[in-house]
Design a protein around this motif. Structure first.
Motif: not given
Length: 433
Positions: A401-412
């Motif tokens: 839950p601490k992961q931001t949407i920008d971090e998820l986007r970068q991972r993708m």
């Protein structure tokens, strides 16, 4: 037309003669009814599917249209045969509702913040309350003008409202009225009558009227160049400029009409022009800071010059095109492949990409995409390009839950870069209405 009406007519066409015998089309080929060349396909969670997109007519309200479509889909669902299901994979109503909540949150928080500051620094409860009343009244004026001009209330039009600027004129009028009322009471040695209050307030408003209107006109002039924009920029920023101008005009009118009248009617009893403890503390600290800055004037000048130079350098590197970003919570992904990639191969690659994404990222709820051009070619694309949307689960259901949407986007983005034969472009769908 007129000569070839049936398959037999085509079969009987003579194409050559061999030793006096005619050779017909039927002798060398099979003739049958064919079909259009396939130009597009759709996928959902790694499987081929049938995807339909509702096209909204220009000028319609997207929220109203989306709700009407949802009702129609539910009625159609009841008449479908067993095993056939219509599933709504993307409903822009959620995005519109999120945009509306963002606007509401910004407006409410901004109004509350301004009202709290007023009560803290004006030092007079009634005067602060009268000034705060300008906010809802100016908003009523603004919304009336927007309805008349057919300007939709959205993140762009209402998001630019600054309540601090809106009440600026009212604060000036109120403070000047309080000052003159306090001086008149002190000169008279007692409370003022109603007629005397009206006279003092009228003189106070008349005294501050010209600089007040002139100051707010300066702010209005800043927005005039926006009305010279054309094209997409005009569609984006004209509503914002018009809304701010309406709000400022409404606040200007209220500052010289409602505010003086309310002060004269409701600010009764003994009136004192005293500084609040907050203002006294701030003024003391500010004077100390000014003294310190004067002692170190060379250092302060150098720092200010460096900041100015740095700002100038950054200004030269800033792009001229920009658009508001709304964190919707979903991603739009475009997969681009070699131009020679056929539809079937592109479809298989898209299915594989979706399956890998679902396996690698548990934050994803669903993925759907369209490859190539649909039957109704409203958005023409070659078969080597797939337009997809990644729908995410609620943030509290993510493994981290601490992961931001920008971090998820970068991972993708990093993950998709490892897939051979694909180039990916990420963006967030934006809805301003």
């Amino acid at each position: 037309p007129g000569t070839l009406n049936t398959i037999e007519d085509i079969q009987n066409i003579s194409i050559a003669n061999k030793n006096g015998y005619p050779i017909r089309v039927a002798d060398v080929a099979s003739v049958s009814i064919g079909h259009d060349l396939r130009t597009g396909a759709a996928t959902y969670n790694g499987e081929e599917t049938v995807l339909g997109i509702a096209m909204m007519m220009m000028g319609e309200n997207s929220r109203t249209v989306a709700q009407a479509i949802d009702e129609k889909v539910q009625s159609i669902q009841q008449s479908l045969p067993k095993g056939v299901v219509i599933e709504t994979v993307y409903d822009r109503t959620h995005l519109v509702d999120r945009a509306i909540k963002t606007v509401q949150k910004n407006l409410i928080e901004g109004a509350i913040l301004v009202i709290v500051i007023l009560f803290l620094f004006l030092g007079n409860f009634r005067a602060a309350l009268i000034t705060a009343c300008v906010i809802p009244l100016s908003m009523l004026f603004t919304l009336t003008g927007m309805a008349e001009q057919k300007i939709s209330a959205n993140l762009m039009s209402l998001g630019a409202l600054d309540f601090g600027i809106i009440i600026d004129g009212a604060v000036v009028i109120v403070e000047n009225c309080i000052r003159r009322l306090a001086e008149a009471q002190k000169l008279k040695g007692g409370l003022l009558s109603r007629s005397e209050r009206f006279k003092e307030v009228f003189l106070a408003a008349k005294q501050a009227r010209r600089p007040l209107i002139f100051g707010q006109l300066i702010i209005l002039v800043v927005y005039l160049p926006i009305f010279t924009l054309t094209g997409v920029e005009a569609k984006l920023f004209h509503p914002m400029a018009m809304t701010v101008v309406l709000a400022l005009i409404g606040a200007m009118i209220l500052s010289v009409t409602f505010v003086p009248a309310a002060v004269a009617l409701f600010v009764t009893g003994e009136v004192k022009e005293t500084e609040s403890r907050w203002m006294h503390w701030l003024k003391t600290k500010y004077e100390l800071l000014l003294d310190k800055a004067y002692e170190l004037r060379l250092f302060v000048t150098i720092v200010a010059a460096c900041i100015l130079v740095l700002t100038g350098v950054l200004a030269t590197q800033t792009g001229s095109e920009f658009a508001p970003q709304l964190g919707e919570g979903d991603f739009a992904v475009q997969q681009m492949r070699s131009p020679s990639t056929g539809l079937e191969q592109s479809l298989r690659m898209q299915e594989n990409t979706e399956k890998l994404l679902l396996k690698e990222f548990p934050e994803i709820k669903a993925i759907f995409a369209r490859t190539g051009t649909a039957e109704v070619a409203t958005d023409v694309m070659p078969p080597n390009i797939s337009d997809g949307v990644v729908l995410l689960k609620p943030h509290d259901e993510w493994p981290d839950p601490k992961q931001t949407i920008d971090e998820l986007r970068q991972r993708m983005i990093t993950f998709l870069a490892t897939l051979p034969g694909n180039n990916s472009e990420f963006s967030q769908p934006i809805e301003l209405r």
